[in-house]
Design an enzyme around this catalytic site. Structure first.
Site, mmCIF file in Angstrom:
data_model
loop_
_atom_site.group_PDB
_atom_site.id
_atom_site.type_symbol
_atom_site.label_atom_id
_atom_site.label_comp_id
_atom_site.label_asym_id
_atom_site.label_seq_id
_atom_site.Cartn_x
_atom_site.Cartn_y
_atom_site.Cartn_z
ATOM 1 N N GLU A 95 -0.589 79.155 1.375
ATOM 2 C CA GLU A 95 -1.244 80.301 2.012
ATOM 3 C C GLU A 95 -0.237 81.026 2.881
ATOM 4 O O GLU A 95 0.452 80.415 3.691
ATOM 5 C CB GLU A 95 -2.427 79.879 2.909
ATOM 6 C CG GLU A 95 -3.671 79.433 2.211
ATOM 7 C CD GLU A 95 -4.820 79.186 3.192
ATOM 8 O OE1 GLU A 95 -4.868 79.861 4.241
ATOM 9 O OE2 GLU A 95 -5.641 78.300 2.905
ATOM 10 N N GLU A 138 -5.953 71.853 5.547
ATOM 11 C CA GLU A 138 -5.858 72.054 7.009
ATOM 12 C C GLU A 138 -6.683 71.052 7.807
ATOM 13 O O GLU A 138 -7.125 71.325 8.912
ATOM 14 C CB GLU A 138 -6.200 73.497 7.384
ATOM 15 C CG GLU A 138 -5.247 74.506 6.763
ATOM 16 C CD GLU A 138 -5.358 75.906 7.352
ATOM 17 O OE1 GLU A 138 -6.250 76.143 8.194
ATOM 18 O OE2 GLU A 138 -4.546 76.773 6.957
#
Length: 320
Positions: A241, A130
């Protein structure tokens, strides 16, 4: 929603091979205490014994470094060897070249120390997590911390490839994990081109500008998945995720609860499993030494081997 038709375009594993199923595992508990060998072994073994499931035998790590050290190999590696748990390795990439140097030092040390007992378990290496999201306006607004620019990440990927060249890790796929929104941004196309696979994070619960009730979760998730596949330049897309919180604040129409987490599990997780998509669910347990808000853990506080999951983890029979 049926997503079987996108598998060929996504470049995922064929139906002849079982897709990867696992959970994300942090390097430390909520009180900043480092997880040790015993902690990782305990969690990996617990994941394999979840009632209603089968084959959840992989672990995604965020770093190669034991928490609280400079570049010591994370003890999750030895735990994976001891428990026969496959690994999606992670390398933290949001803190500059110095941290990448330490990650690569730990990676090389793990190869030297454990050899093929370690490398045979590795299914891939994620350079970063991220990092691109953190430099977006949304990431900055949410105070997500330091990120990394696309060109920096390209350089880190090159360094990782060089580090494993000539070792028993050579040829393992190298990818990156980020929010689905950054992959559909054309400014990141060159970075996508440098990767072997795309790791996609997607949480409909957080999509507060849309109708994000759990009943819409499947539509939101698979819309994001389709868009990521379309932007992936033919690279395999792994879901690294996703999940629905069991407790926490209501965000727009997104209501955390065990019942809603069950709905999301059946609508999204079971569909991904049914369609043979590589998947790392978030998360097995996140309530040790302090309960985060929101909490996504499917296991409550207590003995992971004894305490029942907060919701039913079985999936409907596969429909051909």
């Amino acid at each position: 929603m049926r997503v079987s038709t996108i598998l060929a375009a996504a470049g995922l594993l064929s139906s002849a091979n079982a897709a990867i199923k696992g959970f994300n595992y942090g390097a430390n508990f909520n009180n900043d205490q480092a997880k040790t060998l015993n902690d990782f072994e305990y969690e990996f073994n617990a994941a394999k014994k979840l009632p209603g499931t089968d084959g959840w035998t992989s672990a995604r790590l965020y770093t190669m470094i034991q928490h609280g050290t400079t570049n010591t190999v994370i003890e999750a590696i030895e735990a994976a060897i001891n428990t026969k748990t496959t690994l999606l390795l992670g390398m933290w990439a949001s803190a500059g070249q110095g941290i990448i140097n330490n990650e690569i030092t730990a990676l090389k040390a793990a190869i030297a120390k454990y050899g093929t007992a370690f490398t045979d378990l590795v299914v891939g290496i994620s350079v970063g997590s991220e990092d691109l999201y953190r430099i977006t306006p949304t990431g900055i607004e949410n105070k997500s911390g330091a990120g990394a620019q696309p060109q920096d990440l390209i350089n880190y990927v090159k360094q990782t490839r060089a580090a494993i060249k000539g070792t028993s890790l050579q040829g393992k796929p190298i990818g990156h994990v980020d929010t689905w929104t950054v992959y559909v941004n054309a400014s990141n196309n060159a970075f996508i081109s440098s990767l072997d696979f795309i790791g996609m994070d997607a949480y409909p619960y957080f999509q507060t500008t849309m109708a994000n009730n759990v009943g819409s979760g499947s539509q939101l998730f698979f819309d994001a998945y389709h868009q990521t596949v379309a932007a992936a330049q033919g690279k395999p897309v792994w879901v690294t995720e996703t999940g629905w919180p069991v407790s926490g604040q209501t965000l727009n129409q997104g209501v955390p609860s065990a019942n809603n987490a069950r709905i999301y599990w059946e609508d999204v997780t079971c569909q991904l499993v049914n369609d043979n998509v590589n998947l790392y669910y978030y998360i097995l347990q996140d309530v040790q030494y302090g309960n985060p808000v929101p909490s996504f853990g499917i296991k409550p506080a207590g003995d992971l081997m004894q305490v029942s999951p907060l919701f039913d983890l079985s999936c409907p029979a596969k429909v051909s």
